[in-house]
Write a protein that holds these residues in place. Sequence first.
Motif, short mmCIF file in Angstrom:
data_model
loop_
_atom_site.label_atom_id
_atom_site.label_comp_id
_atom_site.label_asym_id
_atom_site.label_seq_id
_atom_site.Cartn_x
_atom_site.Cartn_y
_atom_site.Cartn_z
N SER A 11 6.39 27.07 42.59
CA SER A 11 6.16 25.65 42.35
C SER A 11 6.53 24.81 43.57
N THR A 15 3.68 22.80 45.92
CA THR A 15 3.69 21.34 46.00
C THR A 15 3.99 20.84 47.41
N GLN A 16 4.61 21.66 48.24
CA GLN A 16 4.94 21.25 49.60
C GLN A 16 3.90 21.69 50.63
N TRP A 20 -2.45 21.16 49.79
CA TRP A 20 -2.50 20.49 48.48
C TRP A 20 -1.96 19.07 48.54
N SER A 25 -0.84 15.91 40.23
CA SER A 25 0.20 16.83 39.75
C SER A 25 -0.24 17.72 38.60
N PHE A 28 -1.10 21.48 39.56
CA PHE A 28 -0.15 22.46 40.08
C PHE A 28 0.21 23.57 39.10
#
Length: 159
Positions: A11, A15-16, A20, A25, A28
Amino acid sequence: MSILSPIQTMSTVLTQHPFWKNLPSQFFPILEEHATYQDFRAKEKMFSKGQNADYFYLIIEGRVTIETPFVPGEGVISVQHVGAGEPLGWSWFFPPHKWHFTARAVEPTRCIVFDAARLRQLADADPAFGYQLAMRVGTLVTERLQATRSRLLNICEVV
């Protein structure tokens, strides 16, 4: 003993990852469900021109060279290097889903790997996700083609 850093949660890494950036959100959890880590040793071939493009890679750590097949009088030419924070591969997105180049890890490399067929299914099933994915892959294609063109022009000038 691996010289790659310890694996972070999927995760966090997803997200980092710059690929992306600004992805809504809600996508994800879907990506996380279909993502796995894969490590490659230095000089290990990741895929070869002409093979089925079954996977999409996001480089987390390391560096990869993208190579042409044999060029008469030149041999194999490295047309581009990609590294941490960059995606690798776009042939998986477009029919006939065959790699156009060969990719080889230059140094120990860690990637997040997605099953390409599954990503395409997810994009077909959810047009909002499909749009997000298509825009990112389209940008990637444009950047890589421009970089390859530039590299090949430089090689031709030297010859």
